[in-house]
Design an enzyme around this catalytic site. Sequence first.
Site, short mmCIF file in Angstrom:
data_model
loop_
_atom_site.label_atom_id
_atom_site.label_comp_id
_atom_site.label_asym_id
_atom_site.label_seq_id
_atom_site.Cartn_x
_atom_site.Cartn_y
_atom_site.Cartn_z
N ASP A 11 -7.88 -5.66 0.30
CA ASP A 11 -8.38 -6.53 -0.77
C ASP A 11 -7.95 -7.98 -0.61
O ASP A 11 -8.41 -8.85 -1.35
CB ASP A 11 -7.88 -6.02 -2.13
CG ASP A 11 -8.53 -4.69 -2.48
OD1 ASP A 11 -9.71 -4.53 -2.13
OD2 ASP A 11 -7.85 -3.84 -3.07
N HIS A 70 0.84 -1.19 0.00
CA HIS A 70 0.00 0.00 0.00
C HIS A 70 0.87 1.24 0.00
O HIS A 70 1.93 1.24 0.63
CB HIS A 70 -0.92 0.01 1.24
CG HIS A 70 -2.08 0.93 1.08
ND1 HIS A 70 -2.00 2.25 1.39
CD2 HIS A 70 -3.33 0.70 0.60
CE1 HIS A 70 -3.16 2.81 1.11
NE2 HIS A 70 -3.99 1.90 0.64
N1 CMC Z 1 4.19 -7.53 -4.80
C1 CMC Z 1 5.53 -7.48 -5.00
N2 CMC Z 1 6.26 -6.34 -4.88
C2 CMC Z 1 5.60 -5.22 -4.54
C3 CMC Z 1 4.21 -5.20 -4.32
C4 CMC Z 1 3.51 -6.41 -4.46
N3 CMC Z 1 2.18 -6.45 -4.26
N4 CMC Z 1 3.83 -3.95 -4.00
C5 CMC Z 1 4.93 -3.19 -4.02
N5 CMC Z 1 6.02 -3.96 -4.34
C6 CMC Z 1 7.41 -3.51 -4.42
C7 CMC Z 1 7.67 -2.73 -5.71
O1 CMC Z 1 8.12 -3.58 -6.74
C8 CMC Z 1 8.72 -1.75 -5.26
O2 CMC Z 1 9.96 -2.39 -5.24
P1 CMC Z 1 11.32 -1.56 -5.58
O3 CMC Z 1 11.41 -0.50 -4.51
O4 CMC Z 1 12.40 -2.60 -5.47
O5 CMC Z 1 11.13 -1.01 -6.95
C9 CMC Z 1 8.32 -1.42 -3.82
O6 CMC Z 1 7.62 -2.59 -3.36
C10 CMC Z 1 7.42 -0.19 -3.67
O7 CMC Z 1 6.33 -0.35 -4.55
P2 CMC Z 1 5.67 0.85 -5.37
O8 CMC Z 1 4.93 0.30 -6.54
O9 CMC Z 1 6.70 1.89 -5.64
O10 CMC Z 1 4.67 1.41 -4.28
P3 CMC Z 1 3.37 2.25 -4.55
O11 CMC Z 1 3.10 2.95 -3.30
O12 CMC Z 1 3.51 3.04 -5.80
O13 CMC Z 1 2.27 1.11 -4.85
C11 CMC Z 1 0.48 -0.40 -4.65
C12 CMC Z 1 1.29 0.71 -3.97
C13 CMC Z 1 -0.76 -0.71 -3.82
C14 CMC Z 1 -0.01 0.09 -6.04
C15 CMC Z 1 1.37 -1.65 -4.81
O14 CMC Z 1 1.78 -2.11 -3.54
C16 CMC Z 1 0.68 -2.77 -5.59
O15 CMC Z 1 0.72 -2.76 -6.83
N6 CMC Z 1 0.05 -3.76 -4.88
C17 CMC Z 1 -0.71 -4.80 -5.53
C18 CMC Z 1 -2.08 -4.29 -5.91
C19 CMC Z 1 -3.00 -4.10 -4.73
O16 CMC Z 1 -3.14 -4.96 -3.88
N7 CMC Z 1 -3.68 -2.95 -4.71
C20 CMC Z 1 -4.69 -2.63 -3.68
C21 CMC Z 1 -4.29 -1.48 -2.80
S1 CMC Z 1 -5.36 -1.33 -1.35
C22 CMC Z 1 -6.92 -0.96 -1.98
C23 CMC Z 1 -6.98 0.27 -2.79
O17 CMC Z 1 -6.36 1.28 -2.46
O18 CMC Z 1 -7.71 0.29 -3.76
#
Ligand code: CMC
Length: 431
Positions: free
Chosen positions: A366, A308
């Site tokens: 989720d 998140h």
């Molecule tokens: N699985 C594997 N690696 C992950 C994941 C994951 N689910 N989420 C983040 N990472 C890694 C990402 O690759 C990155 O690594 P690095 O620093 O080495 O490049 C690091 O963690 C930070 O991730 P980010 O994408 O820069 O973080 P963000 O804040 O932009 O993204 C997120 C947040 C929710 C989009 C992301 O964690 C994600 O894609 N999760 C899976 C989808 C999900 O479950 N979404 C629901 C969110 S809660 C409900 C809602 O808000 O709607």
Amino acid sequence: MTDAPRTAKLTFDDKELDLPMYSPTAGPDVIDITKLYAQGGVFTYDPGFTSTASCDSTITYIDGGKGELLYRGYPIDQLAEKSNYIEVCYTLLYGELPTEDKLIDFERKITTHTMVHDQMQFLFRGFRRDAHPMAIMCGVVGALSAFYHDSTDISDPEQREHASIRMIAKIPTIAAMAYKYSAGQPFVYPDNKLDYASNFLRMCFAVPAEEYVVDPILAKAMDRIFTLHADHEQNASTSTVRLAGSSGANPFACIAAGIACLWGPAHGGANQACLEMLREIGTVDRIPEYVARAKDKSDPFRLMGFGHRVYKNFDPRAKVMKESADEVLDLLGIENNETLKIAKELERIALEDEYFVSKKLYPNVDFYSGIILDAMGFPTSMFTPIFALSRTVGWITQWQEMLNDPSQKIGRPRQLYKGATQRDYVDLDKR
Ligand code: CMC
């Protein structure tokens, strides 16, 4: 927010600027950069708004480090345990817990607006039967502005209020109609004797040929899912609603924009993607393979329902959702649910894995919600529409707050331009 007489000093080139600083009631201090361009001739750069407060707000607060979520100051776990969705809607919209009289009045207003204009059913029939219910919802919610002209004048507070009540009251009807349409079943009209969650379940699962009695335990679980998703401060879809609303667009168009944004798998679409992932994993012994894929930078796969932007600790909604999953499956007599077993084991393995621990990736809301919705009988395609239904109150409350804010301006971000500078057009025969 209280204005503190503090300033932050910014020095660059030969310039030195004093930028005002504000201390919020909770959360980190904020540096006001609104005059930065006028005084310093520079922009700030923050793709994804990772360090930028886009507005001030009194609605919802998240402490991502502690894993805390407050609606109007009330902790989500207390609301999930002691309150109900209608009371939460009132509290979000009006800022305080209602008195008994106010709650009865609010509930009456909602229940007397649950029907949609009867002509809307023909609009549904224009969609293909196999259309995703989110596609239908984007279209139908946007179309509300073509049916309810008397609540689209955003300069009139009464019309804004009327539109807010209409949105909260009609969105379950629209979501249920989207489902019924995709299932090839007749629409079921709302029954205003029922509470909000029971009414939604009945509109989804009743058929004219049989009597349908809502299971109060399922209604309670549904109500809790609505409560847990009701608002989440300035997330992508809420910011979309605010941005759309900042131009003066009508409320129905703004909520349709929010629904479109929510659909993405990084946001509300994750609940559908998560259950599909758990099913694809299929058996506990295949979990390490998927964990390895999630860690592999050359593989775009991510563990759905994990991570998140704000929570760097357990998502407090996931905790309640996990308990609810156990309760609902137990009460429905579903023993040894393989998907729940995989989810729990996946959570255990990921929470011990260095990659997830170091990046502070925890299960989010989720991760368990899909298991509950699946046990209730919803197809995966309905998971995100149910999220949209629940979040509508949050969107509409944030939209109202924005319009009541005297400092509100049209949202218009700047950019770091990296394209070509001016060049002369070249005629086609010379290229
Ligand atoms: N699985 C594997 N690696 C992950 C994941 C994951 N689910 N989420 C983040 N990472 C890694 C990402 O690759 C990155 O690594 P690095 O620093 O080495 O490049 C690091 O963690 C930070 O991730 P980010 O994408 O820069 O973080 P963000 O804040 O932009 O993204 C997120 C947040 C929710 C989009 C992301 O964690 C994600 O894609 N999760 C899976 C989808 C999900 O479950 N979404 C629901 C969110 S809660 C409900 C809602 O808000 O709607």
